[in-house]
Motif scaffolding. Structure first.
Motif, PDB file in Angstrom:
ATOM      1  N   TYR A  29       1.002  -1.322   0.020  1.00  0.00           N
ATOM      2  CA  TYR A  29      -0.016  -0.046   0.081  1.00  0.00           C
ATOM      3  C   TYR A  29       0.760   1.354  -0.136  1.00  0.00           C
ATOM      4  CZ  TYR A  29      -3.530   3.235   1.321  1.00  0.00           C
ATOM      5  OH  TYR A  29      -4.361   4.551   1.675  1.00  0.00           O
ATOM      6  N   ARG A  30       0.587   2.209  -0.584  1.00  0.00           N
ATOM      7  CA  ARG A  30       1.624   3.474  -1.316  1.00  0.00           C
ATOM      8  C   ARG A  30       0.713   4.119  -1.367  1.00  0.00           C
ATOM      9  NH1 ARG A  30       5.096   0.823  -0.198  1.00  0.00           N
ATOM     10  NH2 ARG A  30       6.372   0.241  -1.039  1.00  0.00           N
ATOM     11  N   PRO A  31       1.023   6.205  -1.024  1.00  0.00           N
ATOM     12  CA  PRO A  31       0.483   7.203  -1.406  1.00  0.00           C
ATOM     13  C   PRO A  31       0.845   7.475  -2.624  1.00  0.00           C
ATOM     14  CG  PRO A  31       2.001   7.151   0.579  1.00  0.00           C
ATOM     15  CD  PRO A  31       2.287   5.786  -0.651  1.00  0.00           C
TER      16      PRO A  31
ATOM     17  N   VAL B  32     -16.700  22.632  16.540  1.00  0.00           N
ATOM     18  CA  VAL B  32     -15.597  21.846  16.901  1.00  0.00           C
ATOM     19  C   VAL B  32     -14.121  21.874  16.186  1.00  0.00           C
ATOM     20  CG1 VAL B  32     -17.048  19.684  17.425  1.00  0.00           C
ATOM     21  CG2 VAL B  32     -16.423  19.916  15.409  1.00  0.00           C
ATOM     22  N   ARG B  33     -13.289  21.467  16.228  1.00  0.00           N
ATOM     23  CA  ARG B  33     -11.980  21.788  15.732  1.00  0.00           C
ATOM     24  C   ARG B  33     -10.885  20.280  15.422  1.00  0.00           C
ATOM     25  NH1 ARG B  33     -10.490  26.892  14.953  1.00  0.00           N
ATOM     26  NH2 ARG B  33      -8.387  26.840  15.004  1.00  0.00           N
ATOM     27  N   ILE B  34     -10.829  19.465  14.579  1.00  0.00           N
ATOM     28  CA  ILE B  34     -10.645  18.727  15.033  1.00  0.00           C
ATOM     29  C   ILE B  34      -9.624  18.232  14.014  1.00  0.00           C
ATOM     30  CG2 ILE B  34     -10.781  15.863  13.518  1.00  0.00           C
ATOM     31  CD1 ILE B  34     -13.627  16.102  13.626  1.00  0.00           C
ATOM     32  N   ARG B  35      -7.903  17.734  14.566  1.00  0.00           N
ATOM     33  CA  ARG B  35      -6.991  17.643  13.992  1.00  0.00           C
ATOM     34  C   ARG B  35      -6.206  16.771  13.158  1.00  0.00           C
ATOM     35  NH1 ARG B  35      -8.017  21.545  18.135  1.00  0.00           N
ATOM     36  NH2 ARG B  35      -6.936  23.758  17.546  1.00  0.00           N
ATOM     37  N   PRO B  36      -4.940  17.130  12.726  1.00  0.00           N
ATOM     38  CA  PRO B  36      -4.640  15.312  12.007  1.00  0.00           C
ATOM     39  C   PRO B  36      -4.116  14.231  12.540  1.00  0.00           C
ATOM     40  CG  PRO B  36      -3.264  17.343  11.615  1.00  0.00           C
ATOM     41  CD  PRO B  36      -4.207  17.980  12.296  1.00  0.00           C
ATOM     42  N   GLU B 161      -7.587  12.024   2.039  1.00  0.00           N
ATOM     43  CA  GLU B 161      -6.576  12.520   3.204  1.00  0.00           C
ATOM     44  C   GLU B 161      -7.133  11.886   4.518  1.00  0.00           C
ATOM     45  OE1 GLU B 161      -5.411  16.153   2.053  1.00  0.00           O
ATOM     46  OE2 GLU B 161      -5.806  15.774   0.293  1.00  0.00           O
ATOM     47  N   LEU B 162      -8.293  11.939   4.275  1.00  0.00           N
ATOM     48  CA  LEU B 162      -8.947  11.474   5.681  1.00  0.00           C
ATOM     49  C   LEU B 162     -10.233  10.856   5.187  1.00  0.00           C
ATOM     50  CD1 LEU B 162     -10.164  13.086   7.992  1.00  0.00           C
ATOM     51  CD2 LEU B 162     -11.844  14.450   7.298  1.00  0.00           C
ATOM     52  N   VAL B 163     -10.413   9.885   6.883  1.00  0.00           N
ATOM     53  CA  VAL B 163     -11.430   8.693   6.379  1.00  0.00           C
ATOM     54  C   VAL B 163     -12.445   9.115   7.652  1.00  0.00           C
ATOM     55  CG1 VAL B 163     -10.839   5.829   6.898  1.00  0.00           C
ATOM     56  CG2 VAL B 163      -9.172   6.966   5.221  1.00  0.00           C
ATOM     57  N   LEU B 164     -13.566   9.208   7.220  1.00  0.00           N
ATOM     58  CA  LEU B 164     -14.266   8.889   8.109  1.00  0.00           C
ATOM     59  C   LEU B 164     -15.066   7.222   8.383  1.00  0.00           C
ATOM     60  CD1 LEU B 164     -16.280  12.003   6.962  1.00  0.00           C
ATOM     61  CD2 LEU B 164     -14.676  11.526   8.927  1.00  0.00           C
ATOM     62  N   ASN B 189      -1.024   5.939  11.911  1.00  0.00           N
ATOM     63  CA  ASN B 189       0.093   5.970  12.382  1.00  0.00           C
ATOM     64  C   ASN B 189       1.691   6.125  10.541  1.00  0.00           C
ATOM     65  OD1 ASN B 189      -0.459   6.948  14.523  1.00  0.00           O
ATOM     66  ND2 ASN B 189      -0.050   4.584  15.333  1.00  0.00           N
ATOM     67  N   GLU B 190       1.439   5.458  10.103  1.00  0.00           N
ATOM     68  CA  GLU B 190       1.981   4.709   9.674  1.00  0.00           C
ATOM     69  C   GLU B 190       1.466   4.952   7.720  1.00  0.00           C
ATOM     70  OE1 GLU B 190       2.904  -0.263   8.361  1.00  0.00           O
ATOM     71  OE2 GLU B 190       3.262  -0.004  10.273  1.00  0.00           O
ATOM     72  N   TYR B 191       0.828   5.265   7.750  1.00  0.00           N
ATOM     73  CA  TYR B 191       0.844   6.411   6.121  1.00  0.00           C
ATOM     74  C   TYR B 191       0.098   7.789   6.387  1.00  0.00           C
ATOM     75  CZ  TYR B 191       1.125   0.833   4.854  1.00  0.00           C
ATOM     76  OH  TYR B 191       2.076  -0.223   5.182  1.00  0.00           O
ATOM     77  N   SER B 192       0.310   8.688   7.297  1.00  0.00           N
ATOM     78  CA  SER B 192      -0.544   9.037   7.641  1.00  0.00           C
ATOM     79  C   SER B 192      -1.560   9.585   7.171  1.00  0.00           C
ATOM     80  CB  SER B 192       0.847  10.127   6.923  1.00  0.00           C
ATOM     81  OG  SER B 192       1.644  10.121   7.534  1.00  0.00           O
TER      82      SER B 192
END
Lengths: 318, 315
Positions: A29-31, B32-36, B161-164, B189-192
């Motif tokens: 899995y990659r960006p 609300v404010r949600i951060r990375p 970039e974001l998953v809900l 954590n691993e894939y930001s």
């Protein structure tokens, strides 16, 4: 080491790999930073997927049987006619032995009704039943683009039946020597085949989709579509031809209106279908071309409106 | 961190976001404010979690107020936003006849990936969630746990970039739930990939999340980094043994501590103490117990939990 979850800490894997056992440590899995196709790509994906779904591609054999039966039913007469034209070396169309292009719709009608009644409802009903609709609406697709994609897929699938056999006839007649005279006439016939096929497909697709949007039960949708196609034909024919009422009642006959539009596109009237002017449907010729076009547009608009209204309610309830 | 930097790092913000359904207020003026990172959207069933997720995706225009997700307005830029956001709904409804890899590939294409890329990433995502060997199975033959993983795979396959994730552990047994939470933590954590995880199970939110947004009946009752909302509290819990000789030792300890200015909340033989620092509390509690001849069953620093937040809001 088995990594059934794919979540094992990489450091643990490296430690175990040091023990000598070969390991694949790449999760792969990659960006992704490449191109994204946006709304157009989303619609193309849904159209393609729905088209394949309708024809049963990638689905169990039982889902392939009915759509392909309809295609075969629509295509077999064309294959037979081409065979006859090949064996008998005379101009069979001029001699009225083989049907002209517009006359072939008589052979398609049964397959078209069958296809609309049995296959088309599934294209909308399945997404509501199996949870794909909310999945789609959480992507770049909006309700209008989802419905437009579905309608395009249905129209494209119907065009396989309304256009496919006639294109086959055109090409085969041309090769055999019974085709249109000259490139100009050939192009005119091609445009008429495409135009009439797409027009009939659009009208019937809109009505079929509208009915399919009203119920989550495929069986009810099937019954509704068949009732609309056959029931309206029966009732309006009786009213106009037997009770001799105003032929504009044919506006409620979806199938006849599609046929009438096709005849106008090919520049022929119903008497060409058979010289007996008392046969059912002959009084459609009394209707103006403008009326026929307007009625077909109205069917598409009405189907689209019902579809939109119904899905707005469904969307609100998701 | 400067104010500007802090604002830049906010990936989701809402301002007086309100959603009404008739007379029912599903979300009530939410700020609300949600951060990375991983944010837990926590609350009881009907608290407004799913409604908030719908509003953030732009699926439903809010009655009033506004929201910004990844710098985009869900109302006017919904399509562009949803191309950058992965979503896994709560409902366990999937097309049973479809193979897992086809399902993930198709939704990746719908989110804008080219066909060949979608095919590759569908396979990679299924490997990542532990379904590599199962990817060609039809969804109808999969267990609930596997189907939840497929939903996660389709949410991450297009590299959002974001998953809900709406109740991603719904229907899972404790082991499967633990594995799923580990997986979500690893993906973030691993894939930001930032994750907003809705759940009504407080312990799982505490376990995996960096930030908390706690809702109750559509109202915000707490939000912020999890270490500020849960963890060591400002008091201790002292549980004594109820002994016959000498009698009434618990009462003596309580009154001694109260006289010394300690805040005491008593439940049976348990005293919850506060009002001074934890070290001083421990010393004075120990002395009071010794003087009264009481016996200690348990003495521990009081830990705040998410449940405390909800209890406090209910008072």
């Amino acid at each position: 080491m088995s990594d059934t979850t794919g979540t094992t800490d990489l450091r643990e894997q490296v430690d175990e790999a040091d023990d000598g056992a070969a390991q694949i440590l790449d999760h792969r899995y990659r960006p992704y930073s490449g191109a994204r196709h946006g709304l157009g790509g989303a619609m193309r994906a849904v159209i393609g997927s729905s088209f394949r779904f309708t024809l049963g591609f990638g689905r169990p054999a039982r889902h392939k049987f009915l759509p392909w039966l309809a295609v075969v039913v629509a295509l077999v007469p064309a294959i037979v006619f081409v065979g006859i034209a090949t064996v008998l070396d005379i101009d069979l169309i001029s001699e009225n032995i083989l049907p002209e292009y517009h006359q072939y719709y008589g052979f398609i009608e049964a397959a078209l009704f069958f296809f609309c009644g049995i296959v088309v409802p599934e294209i909308l009903v399945a997404d509501r039943r199996n949870g794909m609709l909310p999945m789609y609406l959480a992507t770049p697709l909006r309700l209008w683009s989802y419905l437009a994609s579905k309608a395009a897929a249905v129209a494209a699938t119907l065009a396989v039946i309304t256009v496919g056999p006639l294109l086959f006839l055109l090409v085969a007649y041309t090769i055999e020597g019974s085709g249109p005279a000259g490139p100009g006439n050939w192009l005119i016939v091609l445009v008429r085949i495409l135009g009439s096929g797409i027009a009939i497909a659009a009208t019937i697709a809109a009505a079929s989709l509208a009915i399919s949007s009203l119920t989550d039960r495929r069986a009810f949708a099937v019954i509704g579509v068949i009732l609309l196609l056959l029931g309206s034909q029966l009732v309006t024919s009786v009213l106009v031809e037997v009770a001799e009422m105003d032929p504009r009642i044919y506006a409620f006959n979806l199938a006849e209106m599609g046929e009438a539009l096709k005849d106008r596109i090919f520049g022929v009237g119903p008497p060409m279908l058979g010289e007996d002017e008392s046969s059912p449907g002959q009084r459609i010729s009394e209707l103006s071309t403008l009326f026929v076009v307007a009625v077909n547009v109205a069917w598409v608009a009405a189907g689209g409106a019902v579809l939109w209204w119904r899905y707005r309610r469904i969307e609100a309830s998701q | 961190m400067s104010v500007a930097a802090a604002q830049e790092s906010v990936i989701v913000s809402t301002a007086a976001l309100t959603q009404r359904f008739g007379s029912t207020v599903a979300i009530d003026a939410l700020d609300v404010r949600i951060r990375p990172g991983i944010t837990g959207l926590v609350g009881a069933n009907g608290a407004g979690k799913t409604t908030l997720l719908s509003a953030l995706l732009g699926l439903r225009p809010p009655t009033s107020g506004s929201a910004t997700v990844l710098g985009l307005d869900p109302r006017s830029q919904g399509a562009a936003l949803r191309a950058k956001v992965g979503f896994a709904p709560e409902r366990d409804l999937l097309p049973d006849e479809m193979r897992a890899v086809d399902f993930v590939r198709h939704l990746s294409q719908v989110r804008g990936l080219p066909r060949s890329e979608a095919r590759t990433r569908a396979s990679d995502s299924l490997w990542l969630v532990g379904l590599g060997e199962e990817r060609t199975r039809t969804l109808g033959t999969m267990s609930t746990g596997q189907r939840q993983r497929v939903k996660l795979a389709q949410a991450i396959a297009s590299d959002p970039e974001l998953v809900l994730l709406d109740e991603p552990t719904s229907g899972l047994d404790p082991t499967q739930r633990s594995e799923m939470l580990t997986l979500i933590g690893e993906i973030s954590n691993e894939y930001s990939v930032s994750v907003v995880l809705s759940s009504h199970l407080l312990e799982e939110v505490e376990r995996v999340c960096d930030y908390i947004v706690a809702l109750d009946a559509g109202r915000l009752i707490a939000d912020g980094p999890i270490e500020e909302l849960v963890g060591d509290g400002d008091g201790i819990t002292l549980e004594l043994v109820d002994i016959a000789e000498p009698a009434g030792t618990v009462d003596v300890v309580e009154s001694t501590l109260r006289r010394g200015g300690i805040e005491v909340e008593r439940v049976g033989t348990t005293l919850r103490l506060g009002g001074v620092g934890p070290d001083e509390l421990s010393d004075r509690a120990r002395d009071a117990v010794a003087d009264a001849g009481a016996r200690i069953r348990r003495l521990e620093a009081r830990r705040r939990t998410l449940a405390d937040l909800f209890e406090a809001s209910a008072v």
